[in-house]
Design a protein around this motif. Structure first.
Motif, short mmCIF file in Angstrom:
data_model
loop_
_atom_site.label_atom_id
_atom_site.label_comp_id
_atom_site.label_asym_id
_atom_site.label_seq_id
_atom_site.Cartn_x
_atom_site.Cartn_y
_atom_site.Cartn_z
N ASP A 1 20.75 5.13 -9.14
CA ASP A 1 20.67 6.50 -8.63
C ASP A 1 19.85 6.52 -7.35
N ARG A 2 18.81 5.69 -7.34
CA ARG A 2 17.99 5.57 -6.13
C ARG A 2 17.57 4.12 -5.95
N VAL A 3 17.30 3.77 -4.71
CA VAL A 3 16.95 2.39 -4.37
C VAL A 3 15.67 2.40 -3.54
N LEU A 4 14.78 1.45 -3.84
CA LEU A 4 13.55 1.25 -3.07
C LEU A 4 13.62 -0.12 -2.41
N CYS A 5 13.46 -0.16 -1.11
CA CYS A 5 13.49 -1.42 -0.36
C CYS A 5 12.05 -1.87 -0.10
N VAL A 6 11.72 -3.05 -0.59
CA VAL A 6 10.36 -3.57 -0.49
C VAL A 6 10.32 -4.66 0.56
N LYS A 7 9.50 -4.44 1.58
CA LYS A 7 9.36 -5.46 2.63
C LYS A 7 8.02 -5.25 3.33
N GLY A 8 7.35 -6.36 3.62
CA GLY A 8 6.05 -6.25 4.28
C GLY A 8 5.02 -5.66 3.33
N ASP A 9 4.19 -4.76 3.83
CA ASP A 9 3.12 -4.20 3.01
C ASP A 9 3.43 -2.78 2.56
N HIS A 10 4.73 -2.43 2.52
CA HIS A 10 5.07 -1.06 2.15
C HIS A 10 6.52 -0.99 1.65
N ILE A 11 6.87 0.20 1.13
CA ILE A 11 8.27 0.49 0.81
C ILE A 11 8.95 0.87 2.12
N SER A 12 9.84 0.01 2.60
CA SER A 12 10.41 0.23 3.94
C SER A 12 11.45 1.33 3.96
N ARG B 1 0.83 -1.21 0.00
CA ARG B 1 0.00 0.00 0.00
C ARG B 1 0.87 1.26 0.00
N ASP B 2 0.22 2.37 -0.34
CA ASP B 2 0.80 3.71 -0.20
C ASP B 2 2.18 3.82 -0.82
N ILE B 3 2.29 3.36 -2.06
CA ILE B 3 3.57 3.45 -2.77
C ILE B 3 3.68 4.87 -3.35
N GLU B 4 4.62 5.62 -2.83
CA GLU B 4 4.84 7.00 -3.28
C GLU B 4 6.24 7.07 -3.88
N ILE B 5 6.32 7.23 -5.20
CA ILE B 5 7.60 7.25 -5.90
C ILE B 5 7.67 8.49 -6.78
N GLU B 6 8.80 9.14 -6.79
CA GLU B 6 9.09 10.20 -7.76
C GLU B 6 10.41 9.86 -8.43
N ILE B 7 10.40 9.69 -9.75
CA ILE B 7 11.58 9.28 -10.50
C ILE B 7 11.86 10.31 -11.59
N GLY B 8 13.10 10.75 -11.67
CA GLY B 8 13.48 11.71 -12.68
C GLY B 8 13.81 11.06 -14.01
N GLN B 9 13.70 11.83 -15.05
CA GLN B 9 14.07 11.35 -16.39
C GLN B 9 15.55 10.99 -16.41
N GLY B 10 15.86 9.80 -16.93
CA GLY B 10 17.24 9.36 -17.01
C GLY B 10 17.81 8.79 -15.73
N GLU B 11 16.96 8.60 -14.72
CA GLU B 11 17.42 7.97 -13.48
C GLU B 11 17.34 6.46 -13.57
N ILE B 12 18.21 5.79 -12.83
CA ILE B 12 18.15 4.34 -12.67
C ILE B 12 17.69 4.06 -11.25
N VAL B 13 16.53 3.43 -11.14
CA VAL B 13 15.92 3.14 -9.84
C VAL B 13 15.77 1.64 -9.70
N THR B 14 16.23 1.10 -8.59
CA THR B 14 16.23 -0.35 -8.39
C THR B 14 15.42 -0.73 -7.16
N LEU B 15 14.58 -1.74 -7.32
CA LEU B 15 13.83 -2.32 -6.22
C LEU B 15 14.62 -3.51 -5.69
N ILE B 16 14.83 -3.54 -4.39
CA ILE B 16 15.48 -4.68 -3.75
C ILE B 16 14.61 -5.16 -2.61
N GLY B 17 14.83 -6.39 -2.19
CA GLY B 17 14.06 -6.95 -1.08
C GLY B 17 14.01 -8.45 -1.19
N PRO B 18 13.54 -9.12 -0.15
CA PRO B 18 13.51 -10.59 -0.16
C PRO B 18 12.55 -11.15 -1.19
#
Length: 369
Positions: free
Chosen positions: A213-224, A25-42
């Motif tokens: 450039d930025r990293v999103l950690c995914v765990k549980g029911d949200h971006i931790s 839930r409540d995934i709030e992401i802002e990504i710029g043009q030309g950015e590399i964004v990676t999701l990591i998590g179990p």
């Protein structure tokens, strides 16, 4: 990249899941043009679910996804396919299609209803296949390729599509180290030279740390956690994200280490400036606890010794070796059954290491390695 839209890809209170049941839930992401964004998590944390939802392969449960200010759900599939290319982990099994045929489908959003490629389209197909080094697979049955080859062909298709955004789900999973590095280098060039936004998931956190450039950690029911790699990759954060109870993670080198051997040290290792690393690893593989010293805190040996050794005798960087460290090292050596001298280069600050090595030579169990 002046004038780049820093809010090119945005999610607002996004919820994703299956059969109407929210997973995240409540995934709030802002990504710029030309950015590399990676999701990591179990495994099973929902990384793939997020990627499938923002590519409209899964219906979002609530919230919005905006691309350059336009709502994703309101774009036609043709308009979406000229903006976004997708490489997911599901294995395609097309019948009677060559690798070139697969790559050529990346041009279909730009062709007429009959899907006939122009000479310019054919040239783009060739360029894309050459870029990921699969030109030699052009006439091969796509189903007769290896997992790694298939992944590169699908990347070529995405490149051929000339997207503004490329979404990849675990793109390096089936690749050997050479092709992992090659693929990530291509993605970096696409992002930084052409302004293409890259959103992907990776299991290899060392690569995520180096490419993103930025990293999103995914765990549980949200971006931790979300932020720059230098803010995300701490030992505590990675340990918490993956529930690591054995082993360790070194954020400086991006390396994962197996647990140190348990027990009192029976071996003392004398080293400096990297000479101890192969000895430490040999001791760990043999499951033999060891001690190390005297190591300056900024020595590369010290980084690994703190992960693998039972005890480490250290000194402040660039300071002369003090009596406390010297006496502690002597006491540890006396307790150990053997002393391994991996080699110590002497200088103005660490001259007392020469004295320590001389004392070690007089002890039973001394061995030069």
């Amino acid at each position: 990249m002046s004038g780049v839209n820093r809010r090119y890809f945005v999610t607002e209170r996004l919820a994703v899941g299956y059969d109407g049941v929210p997973l995240i839930r409540d995934i709030e992401i802002e990504i710029g043009q030309g950015e590399i964004v990676t999701l990591i998590g179990p495994n099973g944390s929902g990384k793939s679910t997020i990627l499938k939802s923002i590519t409209r392969q899964l219906k979002t449960l609530s919230g919005r996804v905006l691309v350059a200010g336009e709502e994703l759900q309101k774009l036609s599939y043709r308009a979406l396919s000229t903006r976004m290319a997708v490489v997911l982990t599901e294995r395609m099994k097309p019948e009677l299609m060559t690798c070139r045929d697969i790559v050529a489908t990346g041009r279909y959003p730009y062709t007429g209803r009959l899907g006939i490629l122009s000479a310019a389209d054919e040239a783009k197909v060739e360029e894309a296949m050459a870029a990921v080094q699969v030109a030699e697979l052009s006439d091969r049955d796509f189903n007769a390729t290896s997992d790694g080859q298939r992944q590169r062909v699908l990347l070529a298709r995405a490149i051929c599509q000339e997207p503004e955004i490329i979404i990849l789900d675990e793109p390096t999973s089936f690749l050997d180290i050479r092709h992992k590095l090659q693929l990530l280098s291509i993605l970096r060039s696409m992002a930084k030279e052409k302004g293409i936004t890259v959103i992907m998931s990776l299991h290899e956190i060392d690569l995520a740390q180096k490419i993103s450039d930025r990293v999103l950690c995914v765990k549980g029911d949200h971006i931790s956690l979300a932020g720059r790699p230098e803010d995300i990759f701490s030992e505590a954060a990675i340990r918490a994200l993956y529930d690591i109870s054995a082993g360790s993670y070194d954020p400086l080198f991006g390396s994962i280490e197996l647990p140190r051997p348990a027990g009192e040290p029976r071996t003392f290792v004398l080293s400096a400036c990297g000479t101890g690393i192969p000895v430490y690893r040999a001791m760990q593989k043999a499951n033999e606890p060891f001690a190390a010293g005297i190591l300056y805190e900024n020595d590369v040996d010290c980084r690994l010794a703190r992960q693998l050794a039972s005890e480490v005798v250290t000194e402040r960087p660039f300071a002369p070796i003090g009596d406390a460290a010297f006496e502690r090292a002597l006491a540890l050596m006396a307790r150990c059954e053997r002393i391994l001298d991996a080699g110590v280069a002497l200088g103005a600050c660490n001259r007392r290491m020469g004295e320590l090595v001389d004392r070690a030579r007089q002890m039973p169990g001394y061995e030069k390695v």
